[in-house]
Each structure stands twice: as structure tokens, then as C-alpha cells.
Design an enzyme around this catalytic site. Structure first.
Site, PDB file in Angstrom:
ATOM      1  N   ASN A   9       0.878  -1.172   0.000  1.00 25.01           N
ATOM      2  CA  ASN A   9       0.000   0.000   0.000  1.00 25.01           C
ATOM      3  C   ASN A   9       0.916   1.223   0.000  1.00 25.01           C
ATOM      4  O   ASN A   9       1.501   1.566   1.024  1.00 25.01           O
ATOM      5  CB  ASN A   9      -0.882  -0.029   1.257  1.00 25.01           C
ATOM      6  CG  ASN A   9      -1.695   1.245   1.402  1.00 25.01           C
ATOM      7  OD1 ASN A   9      -1.790   2.053   0.481  1.00 25.01           O
ATOM      8  ND2 ASN A   9      -2.299   1.417   2.575  1.00 25.01           N
ATOM      9  N   TRP A  10       1.026   1.861  -1.161  1.00 30.58           N
ATOM     10  CA  TRP A  10       1.960   2.996  -1.280  1.00 30.58           C
ATOM     11  C   TRP A  10       1.400   4.293  -0.711  1.00 30.58           C
ATOM     12  O   TRP A  10       2.117   5.292  -0.647  1.00 30.58           O
ATOM     13  CB  TRP A  10       2.352   3.195  -2.755  1.00 30.58           C
ATOM     14  CG  TRP A  10       3.350   2.194  -3.245  1.00 30.58           C
ATOM     15  CD1 TRP A  10       4.003   1.243  -2.500  1.00 30.58           C
ATOM     16  CD2 TRP A  10       3.826   2.054  -4.587  1.00 30.58           C
ATOM     17  NE1 TRP A  10       4.851   0.525  -3.300  1.00 30.58           N
ATOM     18  CE2 TRP A  10       4.769   0.996  -4.583  1.00 30.58           C
ATOM     19  CE3 TRP A  10       3.540   2.709  -5.792  1.00 30.58           C
ATOM     20  CZ2 TRP A  10       5.428   0.594  -5.741  1.00 30.58           C
ATOM     21  CZ3 TRP A  10       4.202   2.297  -6.940  1.00 30.58           C
ATOM     22  CH2 TRP A  10       5.134   1.254  -6.911  1.00 30.58           C
ATOM     23  N   LYS A  11       0.121   4.284  -0.370  1.00 31.96           N
ATOM     24  CA  LYS A  11      -0.485   5.503   0.195  1.00 31.96           C
ATOM     25  C   LYS A  11      -0.206   6.697  -0.723  1.00 31.96           C
ATOM     26  O   LYS A  11      -0.210   6.552  -1.939  1.00 31.96           O
ATOM     27  CB  LYS A  11       0.012   5.733   1.628  1.00 31.96           C
ATOM     28  CG  LYS A  11      -0.132   4.461   2.473  1.00 31.96           C
ATOM     29  CD  LYS A  11       0.071   4.675   3.935  1.00 31.96           C
ATOM     30  CE  LYS A  11      -0.130   3.345   4.669  1.00 31.96           C
ATOM     31  NZ  LYS A  11      -0.069   3.458   6.101  1.00 31.96           N
ATOM     32  N   HIS A  95      -9.505   1.468   4.499  1.00 31.39           N
ATOM     33  CA  HIS A  95      -8.248   1.641   5.239  1.00 31.39           C
ATOM     34  C   HIS A  95      -8.471   2.622   6.394  1.00 31.39           C
ATOM     35  O   HIS A  95      -9.234   3.577   6.267  1.00 31.39           O
ATOM     36  CB  HIS A  95      -7.143   2.150   4.299  1.00 31.39           C
ATOM     37  CG  HIS A  95      -5.799   2.101   4.948  1.00 31.39           C
ATOM     38  ND1 HIS A  95      -5.368   3.084   5.803  1.00 31.39           N
ATOM     39  CD2 HIS A  95      -4.819   1.167   4.913  1.00 31.39           C
ATOM     40  CE1 HIS A  95      -4.167   2.750   6.258  1.00 31.39           C
ATOM     41  NE2 HIS A  95      -3.810   1.591   5.731  1.00 31.39           N
ATOM     42  N   GLU A  97      -6.811   5.003   7.445  1.00 36.57           N
ATOM     43  CA  GLU A  97      -6.555   6.419   7.107  1.00 36.57           C
ATOM     44  C   GLU A  97      -7.745   7.014   6.358  1.00 36.57           C
ATOM     45  O   GLU A  97      -8.044   8.205   6.509  1.00 36.57           O
ATOM     46  CB  GLU A  97      -5.249   6.528   6.305  1.00 36.57           C
ATOM     47  CG  GLU A  97      -4.051   6.311   7.220  1.00 36.57           C
ATOM     48  CD  GLU A  97      -2.852   5.651   6.564  1.00 36.57           C
ATOM     49  OE1 GLU A  97      -2.772   5.629   5.318  1.00 36.57           O
ATOM     50  OE2 GLU A  97      -1.993   5.145   7.312  1.00 36.57           O
ATOM     51  N   GLU A 167      -5.721  -4.695  10.564  1.00 30.92           N
ATOM     52  CA  GLU A 167      -4.697  -3.668  10.756  1.00 30.92           C
ATOM     53  C   GLU A 167      -4.993  -2.899  12.046  1.00 30.92           C
ATOM     54  O   GLU A 167      -5.764  -1.929  12.025  1.00 30.92           O
ATOM     55  CB  GLU A 167      -4.707  -2.692   9.575  1.00 30.92           C
ATOM     56  CG  GLU A 167      -4.355  -3.336   8.263  1.00 30.92           C
ATOM     57  CD  GLU A 167      -3.668  -2.336   7.329  1.00 30.92           C
ATOM     58  OE1 GLU A 167      -2.576  -2.661   6.849  1.00 30.92           O
ATOM     59  OE2 GLU A 167      -4.209  -1.244   7.104  1.00 30.92           O
ATOM     60  N   GLY A 173       2.420   2.347  10.867  1.00 30.48           N
ATOM     61  CA  GLY A 173       3.433   3.399  10.760  1.00 30.48           C
ATOM     62  C   GLY A 173       4.108   3.748  12.071  1.00 30.48           C
ATOM     63  O   GLY A 173       4.770   4.770  12.184  1.00 30.48           O
ATOM     64  N   SER A 213       3.156  -2.064  10.432  1.00 30.54           N
ATOM     65  CA  SER A 213       4.602  -2.145  10.672  1.00 30.54           C
ATOM     66  C   SER A 213       5.198  -3.509  10.317  1.00 30.54           C
ATOM     67  O   SER A 213       6.092  -3.987  11.014  1.00 30.54           O
ATOM     68  CB  SER A 213       4.929  -1.763  12.121  1.00 30.54           C
ATOM     69  OG  SER A 213       4.576  -0.409  12.354  1.00 30.54           O
ATOM     70  N   GLY A 234       2.772  -1.036   4.341  1.00 28.59           N
ATOM     71  CA  GLY A 234       2.820   0.379   3.985  1.00 28.59           C
ATOM     72  C   GLY A 234       4.258   0.830   3.788  1.00 28.59           C
ATOM     73  O   GLY A 234       4.873   0.619   2.745  1.00 28.59           O
TER      74      GLY A 234
HETATM   75  P1  PGA Z   1       2.708   0.389   7.709  1.00 29.35           P
HETATM   76  O1  PGA Z   1       1.255   0.586   7.040  1.00 29.35           O
HETATM   77  O2  PGA Z   1       3.266  -0.903   7.142  1.00 29.35           O
HETATM   78  O3  PGA Z   1       3.487   1.590   7.291  1.00 29.35           O
HETATM   79  O4  PGA Z   1       2.495   0.292   9.175  1.00 29.35           O
HETATM   80  C1  PGA Z   1       0.390  -0.506   6.839  1.00 29.35           C
HETATM   81  C2  PGA Z   1      -0.895  -0.003   6.222  1.00 29.35           C
HETATM   82  O5  PGA Z   1      -1.355   1.084   6.594  1.00 29.35           O
HETATM   83  O6  PGA Z   1      -1.499  -0.678   5.364  1.00 29.35           O
END
Ligand code: PGA
Length: 249
Positions: A9-11, A95, A97, A167, A173, A213, A234
Site C-alpha cells: 500500500n503505497w499511500k 483503510h 486512514e 490492521e 506506521g 509495521s 505500507g
Molecule cells: P505500515 O502501514 O506498514 O506503514 O504500518 C500498513 C498499512 O497502513 O497498510
């Protein structure tokens, strides 16, 4: 045996040029990798460049969101058929976010999930608790609510392509990961909700990924848990070497 899915997931990172550079340097690591399904979910504008660079490699491309209408006056929205026309086979839905910053609700997750399934996109549906909910002992309740509403009005026959991603929001993150036991318990709750909605036979086929993470140094421990059917990655998916190390856990 459920085949594991390792999804990036490149966001909101990378331009089309950077996306192509990533694929060019990641591909030598991914050729011939058939043990797991690899999915890359770039920002919308990078989808064509990523799909083109990955063509013929077996790497699947996913959107990070979609809107449930087919088309219309919905400024900035992207539909399922637009994603597919640009080269996507998958789409992330719900997600944390999106839930936190863009007012995504359990109900909009359900609408998007139904739309993705009817269009033929494989949805990666994210659920997970925030730290206050975990500390208050509400994790199971939150997961049951998120899944229960997400799965509404979807039949067992339609549900097989669904990929779930557990998640925990406090692990995204932050460098913190759920312990394998925590993830195992959460995955069991999600699978039980899937069984309630779709029947045991379908629920056992649904892949449940862990996200939060995931890094090269913890991927093996997480992926060796029988209940964990892959990872949604991510930060560590932005660098081709680091993502390759995760894929090769
Ligand atoms: P992260 O994000 O690996 O940076 O913790 C995971 C995600 O939000 O899908």
C-alpha cells in the site's frame, strides 16, 4: 491451503516515474515467485505506469479506494470500471486512514465492497481497532461491528474473492506490531464473522492479512502463523529491496 497475499500500500507516495523505477528494480526479485500473490496498490495517477511496467510479471495492481457509483457528477471520485480499465484487479477498501481523515464509515465500506464484488475487483477490506479500544477491551466488539456491517447484503457465493486485512490502527506506521497471539485472536474473530455472514465453507477460503509495521525483520515470524494469510505493507513497501525481502520472508 490458502495462498498468501503480500500487498504493498503505497499511500500518497510516488509519482508515475518513481512507480516505474520501483517496478523496474523490484521485478528481478519477483520473477518466478509463485508461492504468494503479490499486489501493488499505487496512488491512482501511478496505476497505468505501474501496470505497464509490471505487465507479464504476475504482479497484480490494486487501487487504494473506489466509489460505489458507476459514473456521474462526483468530483474526484474513481469508479470500479475506471480502476479495471487502468489495469487494476484489486482494490483496498476501508483503510483506517480513509476512516480517520476522509470520513469513511462502516456503511460506506459496505457500499464500496458490494460495488467492487459486482464489478469483479478483488477487495482488500481493512478493519482494526484504535489503541483506546484495545485498552478498553473492545477489540473483538469493534472487529465484529466493522465486519458485520461490511458484510451486509453479500451472499456466500459473492464473498469468496474477499480478502480481509486486520490492521490494528496503533501498529500502522508506528514500528509497533501486534504479537502473533494478538493477530491470531483478531483473525479468529474476523473469520467467525465471515462464517456467520457467508457460511463456514466460504469463511475458510477467505484470506485474512495482517498489516501494521510489517518489515523485512518481522515478516517471517508473522507469516509463519497459520492464521495469517499474508501482509498489507505500507512504509516498508516503498523501497524495492525492502518489499522484496518481505515477499521472500
Ligand atoms: P505500515 O502501514 O506498514 O506503514 O504500518 C500498513 C498499512 O497502513 O497498510
Amino acid at each position: 491451503m490458502r495462498k498468501k497475499v503480500i500487498a504493498a500500500n503505497w499511500k500518497m507516495y510516488k509519482t508515475p516515474h518513481q512507480a516505474k523505477e520501483f517496478v523496474d528494480s523490484f521485478l528481478p526479485h519477483a520473477w518466478g515467485h509463485t508461492r504468494d500473490e503479490i499486489v501493488i496498490c499505487p496512488p491512482f495517477v501511478c496505476i497505468p505506469a505501474t501496470a505497464e511496467a509490471a505487465q507479464g510479471s504476475g504482479i497484480a495492481i490494486g487501487g487504494q479506494d473506489l466509489y460505489w457509483e458507476q459514473e456521474g457528477a462526483y468530483t474526484s471520485a474513481i469508479s470500479a470500471h475506471m480502476l479495471m480499465a487502468a489495469g487494476c484487479t484489486h482494490v483496498i477498501i476501508g483503510h483506517s486512514e480513509r476512516r480517520q481523515y476522509f470520513s469513511e464509515t462502516d456503511d460506506t465500506v459496505n457500499r464500496k465492497l458490494k460495488r467492487a464484488l459486482s464489478a469483479g475487483l478483488k477487495p482488500i477490506v481493512c478493519v482494526g481497532e484504535v489503541i483506546q479500544e484495545r485498552e478498553a477491551g473492545l477489540t473483538d466488539e469493534v472487529l465484529r461491528r466493522q465486519c458485520g456491517i461490511a458484510f451486509r447484503d453479500i451472499s456466500g457465493g459473492e464473498a469468496i474473492p474477499i480478502i480481509m486485512a486486520y490492521e490494528p490502527v496503533w501498529a500502522i506506521g508506528t514500528g509497533k506490531t501486534a504479537t502473533p497471539e494478538m493477530a491470531g485472536e483478531a483473525h479468529a474473530v474476523i473469520r467467525a464473522e465471515a462464517a456467520k455472514a457467508f457460511g463456514e465453507g466460504v469463511a475458510t477460503q477467505i484470506r485474512i492479512l495482517y498489516g501494521g509495521s510489517v518489515k523485512p525483520d518481522n515478516a517471517k515470524a508473522l507469516m509463519s502463523q497459520p492464521e495469517i494469510d499474508g501482509a498489507l505493507v505500507g512504509g516498508a513497501s516503498l523501497d524495492p529491496k525492502s518489499f522484496a525481502a518481505i515477499v521472500k520472508y
